[in-house]
Design a protein around this motif. Structure first.
Motif, PDB file in Angstrom:
ATOM      1  N   ILE A 262       0.826  -1.213   0.000  1.00 56.59           N
ATOM      2  CA  ILE A 262       0.000   0.000   0.000  1.00 56.59           C
ATOM      3  C   ILE A 262       0.858   1.260   0.000  1.00 56.59           C
ATOM      4  N   PHE A 263       2.156   1.106   0.187  1.00 56.82           N
ATOM      5  CA  PHE A 263       3.077   2.250   0.090  1.00 56.82           C
ATOM      6  C   PHE A 263       3.868   2.209  -1.222  1.00 56.82           C
ATOM      7  N   SER A 264       3.394   1.383  -2.167  1.00 53.43           N
ATOM      8  CA  SER A 264       4.075   1.258  -3.457  1.00 53.43           C
ATOM      9  C   SER A 264       4.016   2.575  -4.224  1.00 53.43           C
ATOM     10  N   PRO A 265       5.076   2.946  -4.939  1.00 55.86           N
ATOM     11  CA  PRO A 265       5.035   4.165  -5.760  1.00 55.86           C
ATOM     12  C   PRO A 265       4.134   4.014  -6.987  1.00 55.86           C
ATOM     13  N   ASP A 266       3.798   2.769  -7.338  1.00 60.76           N
ATOM     14  CA  ASP A 266       2.910   2.529  -8.472  1.00 60.76           C
ATOM     15  C   ASP A 266       1.460   2.632  -7.997  1.00 60.76           C
ATOM     16  N   ASP A 267       0.704   3.588  -8.519  1.00 60.09           N
ATOM     17  CA  ASP A 267      -0.637   3.838  -7.985  1.00 60.09           C
ATOM     18  C   ASP A 267      -1.593   2.676  -8.227  1.00 60.09           C
ATOM     19  N   LYS A 268      -1.436   1.956  -9.360  1.00 55.13           N
ATOM     20  CA  LYS A 268      -2.312   0.807  -9.619  1.00 55.13           C
ATOM     21  C   LYS A 268      -2.094  -0.273  -8.558  1.00 55.13           C
ATOM     22  N   THR A 269      -0.845  -0.568  -8.305  1.00 51.09           N
ATOM     23  CA  THR A 269      -0.522  -1.574  -7.293  1.00 51.09           C
ATOM     24  C   THR A 269      -1.017  -1.126  -5.924  1.00 51.09           C
ATOM     25  N   GLN A 270      -0.787   0.131  -5.596  1.00 49.68           N
ATOM     26  CA  GLN A 270      -1.181   0.669  -4.298  1.00 49.68           C
ATOM     27  C   GLN A 270      -2.690   0.549  -4.081  1.00 49.68           C
ATOM     28  N   ASN A 271      -3.475   0.985  -5.058  1.00 56.43           N
ATOM     29  CA  ASN A 271      -4.929   0.956  -4.907  1.00 56.43           C
ATOM     30  C   ASN A 271      -5.470  -0.468  -4.821  1.00 56.43           C
ATOM     31  N   ARG A 272      -4.919  -1.356  -5.618  1.00 58.91           N
ATOM     32  CA  ARG A 272      -5.389  -2.742  -5.576  1.00 58.91           C
ATOM     33  C   ARG A 272      -5.046  -3.396  -4.239  1.00 58.91           C
ATOM     34  N   ALA A 273      -3.897  -3.080  -3.711  1.00 57.53           N
ATOM     35  CA  ALA A 273      -3.507  -3.651  -2.418  1.00 57.53           C
ATOM     36  C   ALA A 273      -4.443  -3.157  -1.308  1.00 57.53           C
ATOM     37  N   ILE A 274      -4.808  -1.884  -1.349  1.00 57.47           N
ATOM     38  CA  ILE A 274      -5.731  -1.339  -0.346  1.00 57.47           C
ATOM     39  C   ILE A 274      -7.091  -2.029  -0.444  1.00 57.47           C
ATOM     40  N   GLN A 275      -7.587  -2.192  -1.668  1.00 61.36           N
ATOM     41  CA  GLN A 275      -8.865  -2.878  -1.851  1.00 61.36           C
ATOM     42  C   GLN A 275      -8.793  -4.305  -1.312  1.00 61.36           C
ATOM     43  N   ALA A 276      -7.689  -4.982  -1.584  1.00 66.59           N
ATOM     44  CA  ALA A 276      -7.528  -6.364  -1.116  1.00 66.59           C
ATOM     45  C   ALA A 276      -7.525  -6.429   0.407  1.00 66.59           C
ATOM     46  N   LEU A 277      -6.865  -5.487   1.050  1.00 65.61           N
ATOM     47  CA  LEU A 277      -6.845  -5.473   2.516  1.00 65.61           C
ATOM     48  C   LEU A 277      -8.254  -5.296   3.074  1.00 65.61           C
ATOM     49  N   GLY A 278      -9.036  -4.449   2.435  1.00 65.50           N
ATOM     50  CA  GLY A 278     -10.409  -4.275   2.884  1.00 65.50           C
ATOM     51  C   GLY A 278     -11.209  -5.562   2.760  1.00 65.50           C
ATOM     52  N   LEU A 279     -10.987  -6.296   1.675  1.00 64.93           N
ATOM     53  CA  LEU A 279     -11.708  -7.555   1.475  1.00 64.93           C
ATOM     54  C   LEU A 279     -11.233  -8.637   2.431  1.00 64.93           C
ATOM     55  N   LEU A 280      -9.943  -8.624   2.786  1.00 64.74           N
ATOM     56  CA  LEU A 280      -9.426  -9.635   3.708  1.00 64.74           C
ATOM     57  C   LEU A 280     -10.013  -9.473   5.108  1.00 64.74           C
ATOM     58  N   GLY A 281     -10.285  -8.234   5.501  1.00 65.71           N
ATOM     59  CA  GLY A 281     -10.952  -8.005   6.783  1.00 65.71           C
ATOM     60  C   GLY A 281     -10.088  -8.206   8.006  1.00 65.71           C
ATOM     61  N   ASP A 282      -8.792  -8.087   7.878  1.00 66.80           N
ATOM     62  CA  ASP A 282      -7.872  -8.296   8.999  1.00 66.80           C
ATOM     63  C   ASP A 282      -7.502  -6.928   9.596  1.00 66.80           C
ATOM     64  N   LYS A 283      -7.784  -6.721  10.891  1.00 67.59           N
ATOM     65  CA  LYS A 283      -7.572  -5.419  11.531  1.00 67.59           C
ATOM     66  C   LYS A 283      -6.098  -5.043  11.652  1.00 67.59           C
ATOM     67  N   ARG A 284      -5.212  -5.975  11.408  1.00 66.96           N
ATOM     68  CA  ARG A 284      -3.783  -5.634  11.474  1.00 66.96           C
ATOM     69  C   ARG A 284      -3.407  -4.566  10.460  1.00 66.96           C
ATOM     70  N   ALA A 285      -4.251  -4.375   9.438  1.00 60.95           N
ATOM     71  CA  ALA A 285      -3.943  -3.377   8.408  1.00 60.95           C
ATOM     72  C   ALA A 285      -4.348  -1.966   8.808  1.00 60.95           C
ATOM     73  N   VAL A 286      -5.121  -1.810   9.883  1.00 58.68           N
ATOM     74  CA  VAL A 286      -5.673  -0.499  10.236  1.00 58.68           C
ATOM     75  C   VAL A 286      -4.591   0.548  10.490  1.00 58.68           C
ATOM     76  N   PRO A 287      -3.559   0.287  11.308  1.00 63.88           N
ATOM     77  CA  PRO A 287      -2.548   1.339  11.556  1.00 63.88           C
ATOM     78  C   PRO A 287      -1.883   1.832  10.271  1.00 63.88           C
TER      79      PRO A 287
END
Length: 723
Positions: A262-287
Motif C-alpha cells: 500500500i506504500f508502493s510508488p505505483d498507484d495501480k498496485t497501491q490501490n489494488r492492495a488497499i482494496q484487497a486489505l479491505g476484502l481480507l478483513g484483517d484489523k492488522r492493516a488499520v494502523p
C-alpha cells in the motif's frame, strides 16, 4: 371500413412493397461459387477434401464448421498434409472450435509441426479439449531448448486448462525460477504460469495456491541491476495479478506483503492492495491505512482507504470520515460525501445532512447523490426533500429528481408548494408529482404541460402519458412517430396496444421502406398482408445473400404466426449462411414443423462446442409453449447424458423455461473436475436473465458449505445483478 381501406392499400401497392423490400437488400453479396459449395460439401464426407486446397480456394471457416463433427476427418488431414502452414494452423484452430475429442491423436501428432504458428494453434486447440493424455506430449515439447517463447506461453495456458499434476509441477517450476533464469533465453513466463495455476486451482491443494500467490506478491530480488531493470515491469504486472487473487483467497498469510504494497510508488498496485486489505478483513492493516490516509492526494486513493477502513475498523473509519467531512479542502469534503453514499449505512445520514449545508455546491450535489443511495429510508427521503430548498439551482433539480424516484405520495405537498416559485423547474416538479402519484395526476401533465405552447415540453408530456396508455395523446404520438420527431423507444409501448389496422399498415409501410428497427413492432401489430410480404421479402433477401436481414425476416414470420409461409422457410434450408439456417429452423419449429424440431436437436448434438452458447441463445427464440414442448423430452434426456458440453447446452436451453429442473445440472458443472466444464456452466449462468434462477442461486449460496463454491456463487449473483 378501416380494415377494408388497409387491405385495398396493401393490394394496390403490393408490387411497390416488394420493390421496397428489394431496395433494402441493395448491393447483393456474391454467392458462393458452385466449386466452393462443392468443396464445403465434400469436407463433410471426403477426408482428403482439404489436403490440396490453396489459400485462395479454402472455404471460410464458418462454412466448414457448420458441417459440425462431419468435418473432423477432413480437418485432421488438412492439419497433417496441407502444404500451406497458415492453412494447417487454420485447420487446427477449427478442430479446437469443433471440440471433437476423436481428433486428439491428430492434434498430438501435429505438435511436431515445423512451423511455430501451427504448433501454437494446435496447443490452443488442445486447451479447448482438456485431456490428461495431452500432458506428456506438451511436456516433451516444452522441454525442447529451441522452442519459441510464444509456444511456451501457449503450453502453460493449456496445462492450466487440463490441471494434471504433471502440468502443475511444470507451472510451479516456472513460478519458482531464479532471477538469472528469468532473464535467460526461456523468457519470463511467471504471469502466464500464475494465471494457469489459478485456472486449475480446484485441482490443487489450497496451500500450494497460497504459497505461489504469496511469492508473487513479493517477488525475490537479486543483486544484478541489469537483470532487475529488465524484470521490473514484469514484476509489477505479476504482483497486481497476485493481489487480485489474494483478495479472493483471503488468507492471513498475505497480510505482510499487502501492507507493504500500500506504500508502493505505483498507484495501480497501491490501490489494488488497499482494496484487497479491505476484502481480507484483517484489523492488522488499520494502523498502516490510518498512517497513509493523511498523505492521500487523489480521490481514488482516498476513497479506497476509507472503504478499507470502514470494513476493518468502523470506529477508526468514523473518526477519519468525520475529519474528512470538515476538511478545509472542498474536494476532500466532496469525496467524503461520495464515500458515505457508497457504504450505504443509515448512520451516515447525520454527516450527509451536514454536507447538504456545505458552502460548496459540488459538495452539496455529492451529498444529494449519496443520500439517494440510502433511500427509500424515511430519513433519507426527508433529507432529499430538504435539499429541494437549496439556494443552488443545480442542487434543487438534482434533489427534485431524487425525490421523484425515491419519495412517496407524502412528498407531493412539498413539491406542490414549489410550483410557480421563481427559479423552480416547474416541468420537472410536475413530472415528479405525476410519478409519485403512480399516474393518478395525469390531468396535471395533460393540462399544464401537454396543452402548453412549448413543443419540446408537449412532446415530453405526450411520451409520458403515452407510456401510461393515455388515449388523449394518441394522435399526437402517431404524428410525432410518423414524422420522426419521436423515436421508437418513446412510443413503442403505446403502439403495441393499438388495434387500428390503418396504423398497422403504416408501420408495415415504414418497415418496408427500410426501418429494420420496426421488425418486432410489425410482429406485435400483425398488419394485414404482412406475412405474405415478409415471405416474399425472405426470398429476395436469401437470393441477394443479405443474411442478417433474412434472419430478422425469418424471426418475424414466427412472430406473425405465418404458418402459410412455411414453404419460404423450407426453401431456404440449403442457404449458404449457417446462422440463417438455424434461425429458419427455429421459426419453422415455432410454426409447428416437427421435422425442424428434430433438425435442431441434431444441431445441438453436432454443433461446434465453442458455438453452443450462441445456439442456446437462438433456441431461446422458441417462445411458444407448443414449440418448447416439441423439444422438452429430448432436451431433458440430453441434460442427463454423459457428454458434458451437450448436457450443459441442453440445461441452459431449458433454464428460462424450467429453471428448477435445469439449474442442478449447471450447478453440477460448476463443481466438475474439468476446467472447461466449470467455466462453461458459469458462463451460461452469468448470461441468463431469468428472475427465478437468481432466487434459486441465492438459496443455494446461503446453504452451501463449500467456501470456494459459496464465494463463486456470491460473485455470480453479483454479476447477474450488475454489481
Amino acid at each position: 371500413m378501416r380494415v377494408r381501406r388497409s387491405l385495398i392499400l396493401t393490394l394496390v401497392l403490393f408490387p411497390t412493397l416488394v420493390i421496397g423490400i428489394s431496395a433494402k437488400c441493395a448491393r447483393p453479396k456474391p454467392v458462393d461459387p458452385p466449386a466452393s459449395r462443392a468443396l464445403i460439401d465434400a469436407a463433410g464426407t471426403d477426408p482428403i477434401a482439404l489436403v490440396n486446397v490453396s489459400a485462395a480456394d479454402m472455404p471460410a471457416s464458418p462454412d466448414i464448421l457448420f458441417l459440425g463433427k462431419r468435418s473432423t476427418r477432413a480437418l485432421e488431414r488438412c492439419l497433417s498434409d496441407n502444404a500451406d502452414a497458415h492453412l494447417r494452423a487454420l485447420c487446427a484452430g477449427m478442430l479446437g472450435t469443433l471440440g471433437d475429442r476423436s481428433a486428439l491423436p491428430a492434434l498430438h501428432a501435429a505438435l511436431g509441426d515445423w512451423e511455430a504458428e501451427v504448433r501454437r494453434e494446435v496447443i490452443r486447440a488442445l486447451g479447448k479439449l482438456p485431456a490428461d493424455q495431452s500432458v506428456d506430449p506438451l511436456l516433451a515439447l516444452y522441454a525442447r531448448g529451441d522452442e519459441e517463447v510464444g509456444v511456451r506461453h501457449a503450453i502453460l495456458r493449456t496445462l492450466g486448462a487440463i490441471g494434471h499434476s504433471k502440468g502443475v509441477a511444470l507451472i510451479r517450476r516456472e513460478l519458482d525460477k531464479s532471477r538469472k533464469e528469468l532473464a535467460g533465453p526461456g523468457g519470463d513466463l511467471r504471469r502466464t504460469a500464475l494465471q494457469s495455476l489459478w485456472r486449475c486451482r480446484h485441482r490443487v491443494s489450497p496451500g500450494v495456491i497460497v504459497d505461489e500467490v504469496t511469492r508473487a506478491l513479493a517477488p525475490p530480488r537479486g543483486n544484478d541491476r541489469v537483470i532487475e531493470k529488465m524484470l521490473e515491469a514484469n514484476d509489477a504486472e505479476l504482483t497486481r495479478d497476485a493481489i487480485a487473487k489474494a483478495s479472493q483467497l483471503r488468507s492471513g498469510r498475505f497480510m505482510t506483503a499487502l501492507i507493504a504494497l500500500i506504500f508502493s510508488p505505483d498507484d495501480k498496485t497501491q490501490n489494488r492492495a488497499i482494496q484487497a486489505l479491505g476484502l481480507l478483513g484483517d484489523k492488522r492493516a488499520v494502523p498502516a491505512l490510518a498512517k497513509l490516509l493523511p498523505t492521500a492526494r487523489n480521490a481514488r486513493l482516498l476513497n479506497n482507504i476509507a472503504f478499507a477502513l470502514q470494513r476493518l475498523d468502523d470506529r477508526a473509519f468514523t473518526h477519519e470520515i468525520q475529519r474528512m467531512v470538515t476538511h478545509k479542502q472542498g474536494v476532500i469534503r466532496m469525496n467524503a460525501a461520495f464515500v458515505l453514499g457508497d457504504i450505504r449505512q443509515p448512520k451516515s445520514l447525520p454527516l450527509l445532512e451536514r454536507s447538504l449545508a456545505d458552502p460548496s455546491e459540488r459538495v452539496q450535489l455529492e451529498a444529494v447523490r449519496a443520500i439517494s443511495k440510502l433511500a427509500p429510508a424515511p430519513e433519507a427521503v426527508r433529507l432529499l426533500e430538504k435539499a429541494t430548498a437549496s439556494k443552488s439551482a443545480g442542487v434543487r433539480e438534482t434533489a427534485i429528481q431524487a425525490v421523484a424516484h425515491h419519495g412517496n405520495e407524502r412528498s407531493i405537498p412539498l413539491l406542490e408548494k414549489l410550483l410557480g416559485q421563481p427559479g423552480q423547474p416547474d416541468e420537472m416538479i410536475l413530472h415528479a408529482i405525476y410519478r409519485l402519484s403512480a399516474g393518478k395526476r395525469s390531468d396535471l401533465i395533460y393540462e399544464r404541460l401537454f396543452r402548453g405552447d412549448d413543443d419540446d415540453v408537449r412532446k415530453r408530456a405526450a411520451i409520458v402519458l403515452g407510456k401510461a396508455g393515455d388515449r388523449r395523446v394518441r394522435d399526437y404520438l402517431i404524428a410525432c412517430f410518423e414524422t420522426d420527431r419521436c423515436g421508437l423507444d418513446d412510443v413503442e409501448a403505446f403502439l403495441r396496444t393499438e388495434k387500428d389496422p390503418v396504423l398497422a399498415g403504416q408501420v408495415l409501410w415504414m418497415w418496408l421502406r427500410g426501418r429494420d428497427d420496426l421488425t418486432d413492432l410489425v410482429g406485435a401489430m400483425r398488419p394485414a398482408g404482412a406475412a405474405t410480404l415478409a415471405g416474399n421479402g425472405l426470398d429476395v433477401a436469401v437470393i441477394r445473400g443479405e443474411w442478417p436481414h433474412a434472419g430478422r425476416i425469418a424471426t418475424l414470420l414466427g412472430d406473425l404466426h405465418a404458418e402459410a409461409e412455411r414453404p419460404h422457410l423450407q426453401a431456404a434450408a440449403n442457404a449458404a449462411d449457417g446462422w440463417f439456417r438455424i434461425r429458419a429452423l427455429v421459426t419453422r419449429c415455432r410454426l409447428g414443423d416437427g421435422d425442424a424440431a428434430t433438425a435442431l436437436l441434431r444441431e445441438l448434438d453436432n454443433f461446434p462446442i465453442e458455438w453452443l452458447p450462441e445456439l442456446v441463445d437462438a433456441l431461446h427464440g422458441l417462445r411458444e409453449p407448443d414449440a418448447r414442448t416439441r423439444l422438452a423430452g429430448d432436451l431433458e434426456r440430453r441434460q442427463g447424458g454423459r457428454e458434458p458440453t451437450t448436457a450443459l447446452a441442453a440445461a441452459a436451453t431449458r433454464l428460462p423455461w424450467t429453471p428448477d429442473a435445469a439449474l442442478p445440472r449447471l450447478l453440477a458443472g460448476m463443481t466438475a473436475a474439468d476446467v472447461v466444464e466449470r467455466e462453461t456452466a458459469e458462463r451460461y449462468l452469468r448470461h441468463d436473465h431469468t428472475p427465478r434462477v437468481e432466487v434459486l442461486l441465492a438459496e443455494r449460496q446461503a446453504k452451501e458449505r463449500n467456501p470456494e463454491l459459496r464465494a463463486r456463487l456470491l460473485r455470480l449473483i453479483d454479476v447477474r445483478r450488475g454489481n
